[in-house]
Design an enzyme around this catalytic site. Structure first.
Site, PDB file in Angstrom:
ATOM      1  N   GLU A 175       0.826  -1.201   0.000  1.00  5.00           N
ATOM      2  CA  GLU A 175       0.000   0.000   0.000  1.00  5.00           C
ATOM      3  C   GLU A 175       0.868   1.262   0.000  1.00  5.00           C
ATOM      4  O   GLU A 175       1.163   1.831   1.054  1.00  5.00           O
ATOM      5  CB  GLU A 175      -0.919   0.020   1.233  1.00  5.00           C
ATOM      6  CG  GLU A 175      -1.869   1.220   1.238  1.00  5.00           C
ATOM      7  CD  GLU A 175      -2.765   1.281   2.471  1.00  5.00           C
ATOM      8  OE1 GLU A 175      -2.510   0.549   3.443  1.00  5.00           O
ATOM      9  OE2 GLU A 175      -3.715   2.082   2.461  1.00  5.00           O
ATOM     10  N   LYS A 217      -2.221  -2.196  -3.375  1.00  2.04           N
ATOM     11  CA  LYS A 217      -3.311  -1.388  -2.809  1.00  2.04           C
ATOM     12  C   LYS A 217      -2.959   0.079  -2.992  1.00  2.04           C
ATOM     13  O   LYS A 217      -2.391   0.723  -2.107  1.00  2.04           O
ATOM     14  CB  LYS A 217      -3.479  -1.730  -1.317  1.00  2.04           C
ATOM     15  CG  LYS A 217      -4.486  -0.860  -0.590  1.00  2.04           C
ATOM     16  CD  LYS A 217      -4.878  -1.424   0.751  1.00  2.04           C
ATOM     17  CE  LYS A 217      -5.787  -0.472   1.508  1.00  2.04           C
ATOM     18  NZ  LYS A 217      -6.498  -1.083   2.617  1.00  2.04           N
TER      19      LYS A 217
HETATM   20  P1  13P Z   1      -9.260   3.831   3.967  1.00  2.00           P
HETATM   21  O1  13P Z   1     -10.046   3.064   2.938  1.00  2.00           O
HETATM   22  O2  13P Z   1     -10.079   4.421   5.061  1.00  2.00           O
HETATM   23  O3  13P Z   1      -8.286   4.785   3.335  1.00  2.00           O
HETATM   24  O4  13P Z   1      -8.384   2.742   4.715  1.00  2.00           O
HETATM   25  C1  13P Z   1      -7.671   1.824   3.970  1.00  2.00           C
HETATM   26  C2  13P Z   1      -6.452   1.445   4.679  1.00  2.00           C
HETATM   27  O5  13P Z   1      -6.198   0.286   4.860  1.00  2.00           O
HETATM   28  C3  13P Z   1      -5.546   2.523   5.139  1.00  2.00           C
HETATM   29  O6  13P Z   1      -4.315   1.978   5.465  1.00  2.00           O
END
Ligand code: 13P
Length: 330
Positions: A175, A217
């Protein structure tokens, strides 16, 4: 198909996406504060039980990401949360970065931390039943940031983390989040996101990670939340798909967007438009939402036992909308 690829594919199965319920104790505290719920362990446990035991949620949710405290907790009937999820065919996941640390020579920027003890922590999560992990690297847009150094170090850590996960037969979810915060334009977000993803895949190739056994992600390419000109959902979709096509190798196991501060409605509309453009994309384009799956559920619950069932209905409804958007059928 490798075992890792099988898990990655299951996470982005048709109609399904991921629930990010891995808020750290501090972050869930912020969500609870909005509904006047005390941030104590029992409330955090009860709230996660509400999410994980929602009847039929597995029609829309393939995997759930937990926080370290959460994966050790149990439902009221004594079952571990891992067992509760497994029973419904929902893959248990675990956030493994340990938050962020400021960058030494650029104090407004941060780098994800937690690599040092990761080789020791991963086998324990495997034993508990985790099938995939998450690591979040934060990139901020502002005056003279992000620096190339911040992007580089975050990418190197993401790659090292991915390598360690796969050595333990865990699917790494990567991510690299370019934050929405700021008054920057969607074009600026495109430029930075493209650069970040490029660097991440260069680093992944260096350590020879099996790309078919990862989940990316990313953030959507979107206007800064304080930008005076907000791009439409269609524009977000066009620029997001363009950015991914220019940077993400074809064999990546799947893509699941974060919601990043978009409202529930907005995060479904943008995902829906993205999927309308996905015909010639080699990867599934799904969701791994935190706030965009939980905001209305938290509100309905309000920390009250008597609202438990109604809040589960709210959650099921929101997950269904995300599922429809994930197919471009909203
Ligand atoms: P949000 O969808 O609220 O951005 O959260 C996703 C997430 O895993 C943040 O690290």
């Amino acid at each position: 198909m490798t075992e890792l690829n099988k898990i990655a594919r299951a996470l982005v199965a048709p109609n399904k996406g991921i629930l990010a319920a891995d808020e750290s104790t501090g972050t869930i505290g912020k969500r609870f504060a909005k509904i006047n719920v005390e941030n104590i362990e029992e409330n955090r446990r009860a709230y996660r039980e509400l999410l994980f035991t929602t009847l039929n949620i597995n029609e829309y949710i393939s995997g759930a990401i937990m926080y370290d405290e959460t994966i050790r907790q149990r439902a009221g009937n004594g079952e571990t949360f891992v067992a509760v999820l497994e029973k419904q065919n929902i893959l248990p996941g675990i956030k493994v970065d340990e938050g962020t640390e400021p960058m030494a020579d650029s104090p407004d920027e941060v780098i994800a931390k937690g690599l040092e003890n990761l080789p020791a922590r991963l086998p324990e999560y495997v034993k508990m039943g985790a099938k995939f992990c998450k690591w979040r690297g934060v990139i901020k847009i502002g005056d003279n940031i992000p620096t190339s150094n911040c992007i580089q170090i975050n990418a190197e850590r993401l790659a090292k983390y991915a390598e360690l996960c796969q050595e333990n037969n865990l699917v790494p979810m990567l991510e690299p989040e370019v934050l929405m915060d700021g008054n920057h334009t969607i074009e600026k977000c495109f430029e930075i996101t493209k650069n970040v993803l490029k660097v991440v895949f260069v680093e992944l190739q260096k350590v020879e990670v099996d790309l078919s056994g990862i989940i990316l992600k990313p953030n959507m390419v979107i206007s800064g939340s304080d930008c005076s000109e907000q791009a439409s959902a269609k524009q977000v979709a066009e620029m997001t798909v363009k950015c991914l096509k220019e940077t993400v190798p074809e064999d990546v196991g799947g893509i699941t967007f974060l919601s990043g501060g978009q409202s529930e409605k907005q995060a479904c509309e943008t995902l829906n438009e993205i999927n309308k453009l996905s015909a010639d994309c080699p990867w599934a384009l799904s969701f791994s939402y935190g706030r965009a799956l939980q905001t209305s559920t938290l509100k309905t619950w309000g920390g009250k036992v008597e609202n438990f069932k109604e809040a589960q209905e709210t959650f099921l409804k929101q997950a269904k909308l995300a599922s429809l958007a994930r197919e471009g059928n909203l």
